[in-house]
Every structure is written in structure tokens, then in C-alpha cells.
Motif scaffolding. Structure first.
Motif, PDB file in Angstrom:
ATOM      1  N   ASP A   1       0.863  -1.190   0.000  1.00 52.89           N
ATOM      2  CA  ASP A   1       0.000   0.000   0.000  1.00 52.89           C
ATOM      3  C   ASP A   1       0.897   1.236   0.000  1.00 52.89           C
ATOM      4  O   ASP A   1       1.462   1.614   1.028  1.00 52.89           O
TER       5      ASP A   1
ATOM      6  N   SER B   1       0.022   4.229  -0.216  1.00 53.00           N
ATOM      7  CA  SER B   1      -0.641   5.374   0.422  1.00 53.00           C
ATOM      8  C   SER B   1      -1.093   5.006   1.832  1.00 53.00           C
ATOM      9  O   SER B   1      -2.208   5.320   2.258  1.00 53.00           O
ATOM     10  N   ALA B   2      -0.239   4.344   2.572  1.00 59.41           N
ATOM     11  CA  ALA B   2      -0.609   3.865   3.909  1.00 59.41           C
ATOM     12  C   ALA B   2      -0.768   5.030   4.890  1.00 59.41           C
ATOM     13  O   ALA B   2      -0.129   6.070   4.752  1.00 59.41           O
ATOM     14  N   HIS B   3      -1.659   4.814   5.876  1.00 60.85           N
ATOM     15  CA  HIS B   3      -1.866   5.777   6.961  1.00 60.85           C
ATOM     16  C   HIS B   3      -1.211   5.218   8.222  1.00 60.85           C
ATOM     17  O   HIS B   3      -0.940   4.013   8.325  1.00 60.85           O
ATOM     18  N   LYS B   4      -1.013   6.084   9.188  1.00 64.76           N
ATOM     19  CA  LYS B   4      -0.435   5.675  10.459  1.00 64.76           C
ATOM     20  C   LYS B   4      -1.236   4.511  11.034  1.00 64.76           C
ATOM     21  O   LYS B   4      -2.462   4.554  11.083  1.00 64.76           O
TER      22      LYS B   4
ATOM     23  N   ASP C   1      -1.496   1.511   9.669  1.00 67.17           N
ATOM     24  CA  ASP C   1      -1.800   0.502   8.648  1.00 67.17           C
ATOM     25  C   ASP C   1      -0.662  -0.506   8.534  1.00 67.17           C
ATOM     26  O   ASP C   1       0.510  -0.165   8.717  1.00 67.17           O
TER      27      ASP C   1
END
Length: 79
Positions: A54, A56-59, A61
Motif C-alpha cells: 500500500d 498510500s498507507a496511513h499511520k 496501517d
């Protein structure tokens, strides 16, 4: 005379035979031919491919990393 060429094969021996002749008398016919060889060593083409699951990972993830090493050994035969 100098001849320059590129070895387009690997992991083989290339042999080149040469013969010369003339319409003029040659008292020494034994030196009118020769042969030479060169051994071309094997080669490898290495490639690294990297990526993530991914981009475009978020905190928090989960992200899986991928590192792939491709080893392509070139074993070309003299044709």
C-alpha cells in the motif's frame, strides 16, 4: 591488419580460422593459415524490484514490503 569485434555470446569458446592465398608463387605454403581461439566467460544480469502492498498507507496501517532479486544467467550458445 587489426580486426575488432564484439563477443555476442557467453560461456563458450569462439575459434576463428584464417587462410590466405595468392596467384603469385609462394615458396612457404605452410604459413598461409592460422587459427585462434578466445574463451568468453559466462555472465549474469541482476535486477532488483521493490515495492509495497500500500503506497498510500496511513499511520497504523500494515504495509508489506517486497524485495525481489532476479538473477538471469545468460547462457547463450554460439550459432
Amino acid at each position: 591488419m587489426t580486426i575488432v569485434t564484439k563477443a555476442d555470446v557467453s560461456n563458450t569458446t569462439i575459434t576463428r580460422d584464417e587462410n590466405v592465398s595468392s596467384d603469385v608463387y609462394d615458396p612457404n605454403m605452410s604459413n598461409n593459415k592460422d587459427s585462434s581461439s578466445v574463451t568468453v566467460l559466462p555472465e549474469a544480469d541482476l535486477e532488483v524490484i521493490k515495492g509495497v502492498s500500500d503506497a498510500s498507507a496511513h499511520k497504523g496501517d500494515a504495509v508489506i514490503g517486497l524485495l525481489l532479486l532476479l538473477i538471469m544467467v545468460l547462457m547463450l550458445l554460439l550459432m
